[in-house]
Design a protein around this motif. Structure first.
Motif, PDB file in Angstrom:
ATOM      1  N   MET A   1      -5.714  -0.920  -8.201  1.00  0.00           N
ATOM      2  CA  MET A   1      -4.863  -1.788  -7.404  1.00  0.00           C
ATOM      3  C   MET A   1      -5.062  -1.536  -5.910  1.00  0.00           C
ATOM      4  N   ILE A   2      -5.161  -0.273  -5.525  1.00  0.00           N
ATOM      5  CA  ILE A   2      -5.401   0.064  -4.119  1.00  0.00           C
ATOM      6  C   ILE A   2      -6.769  -0.445  -3.682  1.00  0.00           C
ATOM      7  N   ASP A   3      -7.772  -0.283  -4.540  1.00  0.00           N
ATOM      8  CA  ASP A   3      -9.112  -0.810  -4.234  1.00  0.00           C
ATOM      9  C   ASP A   3      -9.056  -2.314  -3.990  1.00  0.00           C
ATOM     10  N   ARG A   4      -8.374  -3.044  -4.888  1.00  0.00           N
ATOM     11  CA  ARG A   4      -8.273  -4.508  -4.725  1.00  0.00           C
ATOM     12  C   ARG A   4      -7.513  -4.871  -3.447  1.00  0.00           C
ATOM     13  N   LEU A   5      -6.435  -4.165  -3.192  1.00  0.00           N
ATOM     14  CA  LEU A   5      -5.607  -4.432  -2.014  1.00  0.00           C
ATOM     15  C   LEU A   5      -6.406  -4.276  -0.725  1.00  0.00           C
ATOM     16  N   LEU A   6      -7.216  -3.232  -0.659  1.00  0.00           N
ATOM     17  CA  LEU A   6      -7.973  -2.947   0.562  1.00  0.00           C
ATOM     18  C   LEU A   6      -9.281  -3.721   0.653  1.00  0.00           C
ATOM     19  N   THR A   7      -9.714  -4.316  -0.437  1.00  0.00           N
ATOM     20  CA  THR A   7     -10.998  -5.014  -0.435  1.00  0.00           C
ATOM     21  C   THR A   7     -10.808  -6.532  -0.406  1.00  0.00           C
ATOM     22  N   GLN A   8      -9.593  -6.984  -0.179  1.00  0.00           N
ATOM     23  CA  GLN A   8      -9.310  -8.434  -0.139  1.00  0.00           C
ATOM     24  C   GLN A   8     -10.093  -9.111   0.955  1.00  0.00           C
TER      25      GLN A   8
ATOM     26  N   SER B   1      -5.452   2.902 -12.951  1.00  0.00           N
ATOM     27  CA  SER B   1      -4.891   1.579 -12.672  1.00  0.00           C
ATOM     28  C   SER B   1      -4.346   1.492 -11.247  1.00  0.00           C
ATOM     29  N   GLN B   2      -3.673   2.537 -10.800  1.00  0.00           N
ATOM     30  CA  GLN B   2      -3.138   2.529  -9.431  1.00  0.00           C
ATOM     31  C   GLN B   2      -4.268   2.518  -8.410  1.00  0.00           C
TER      32      GLN B   2
ATOM     33  N   LEU C   1       0.833  -1.201   0.000  1.00  0.00           N
ATOM     34  CA  LEU C   1       0.000   0.000   0.000  1.00  0.00           C
ATOM     35  C   LEU C   1       0.870   1.255   0.000  1.00  0.00           C
ATOM     36  N   ALA C   2       1.911   1.288   0.806  1.00  0.00           N
ATOM     37  CA  ALA C   2       2.794   2.462   0.869  1.00  0.00           C
ATOM     38  C   ALA C   2       3.413   2.748  -0.496  1.00  0.00           C
ATOM     39  N   VAL C   3       3.860   1.706  -1.191  1.00  0.00           N
ATOM     40  CA  VAL C   3       4.440   1.875  -2.527  1.00  0.00           C
ATOM     41  C   VAL C   3       3.369   2.368  -3.508  1.00  0.00           C
ATOM     42  N   ALA C   4       2.173   1.789  -3.426  1.00  0.00           N
ATOM     43  CA  ALA C   4       1.086   2.184  -4.320  1.00  0.00           C
ATOM     44  C   ALA C   4       0.711   3.655  -4.115  1.00  0.00           C
ATOM     45  N   LEU C   5       0.738   4.105  -2.876  1.00  0.00           N
ATOM     46  CA  LEU C   5       0.416   5.511  -2.601  1.00  0.00           C
ATOM     47  C   LEU C   5       1.496   6.440  -3.148  1.00  0.00           C
ATOM     48  N   ASP C   6       2.750   6.019  -3.065  1.00  0.00           N
ATOM     49  CA  ASP C   6       3.837   6.800  -3.669  1.00  0.00           C
ATOM     50  C   ASP C   6       3.651   6.877  -5.184  1.00  0.00           C
ATOM     51  N   ASP C   7       3.285   5.755  -5.796  1.00  0.00           N
ATOM     52  CA  ASP C   7       3.047   5.727  -7.242  1.00  0.00           C
ATOM     53  C   ASP C   7       1.866   6.620  -7.618  1.00  0.00           C
ATOM     54  N   LEU C   8       0.858   6.638  -6.769  1.00  0.00           N
ATOM     55  CA  LEU C   8      -0.304   7.491  -7.004  1.00  0.00           C
ATOM     56  C   LEU C   8       0.112   8.966  -7.005  1.00  0.00           C
ATOM     57  N   GLU C   9       0.972   9.335  -6.067  1.00  0.00           N
ATOM     58  CA  GLU C   9       1.484  10.712  -6.037  1.00  0.00           C
ATOM     59  C   GLU C   9       2.225  11.045  -7.333  1.00  0.00           C
TER      60      GLU C   9
END
Length: 109
Positions: A102-109, A98-99, A10-18
């Motif tokens: 991915m965050i949606d999928r990660l948090l909705t597992q 897309s990012q 999640l931390a990496v995905a948030l950096d990519d989102l930025e």
């Protein structure tokens, strides 16, 4: 995926989102007024544009949870809002969407 790995991903995905927000020139250096950030509406639609909501509310809150290994939300569905916002703005932002997917999928597992 274990909890620690999920937080790190999640931390990496948030950096990519930025990075995506900056690439779209939707990142702003100055924060909106405190009252705009205090909105109780979904996505703070009454006080912020969608990219502002991502930058000043969504990313910081999730980053704090990830950095401190706190429990994460069990459900997330932000990508559809991004798709709608981009469509309304006439902007193609596949990396951003897309990012968020991915965050949606990660948090909705």
């Amino acid at each position: 995926m274990n909890s620690t790995a999920t937080h790190q991903t999640l931390a990496v995905a948030l950096d990519d989102l930025e990075v995506s927000l900056r690439a779209l020139q939707w990142w702003q250096e100055q924060s909106p007024p405190a009252q705009a950030l205090a909105s109780t509406q979904p996505f703070a639609l009454d006080t912020l544009r969608f990219p502002q909501w991502l930058q000043f509310l969504f990313i910081p809150k999730l980053k704090a949870l990830a950095d401190n290994a706190n429990p994460l939300p069990g459900n997330c569905s932000v990508a559809p809002m991004a798709e709608e916002y981009c469509r309304a703005q006439g902007v193609s932002a596949p990396a951003l969407v897309s990012q968020l997917q991915m965050i949606d999928r990660l948090l909705t597992q």
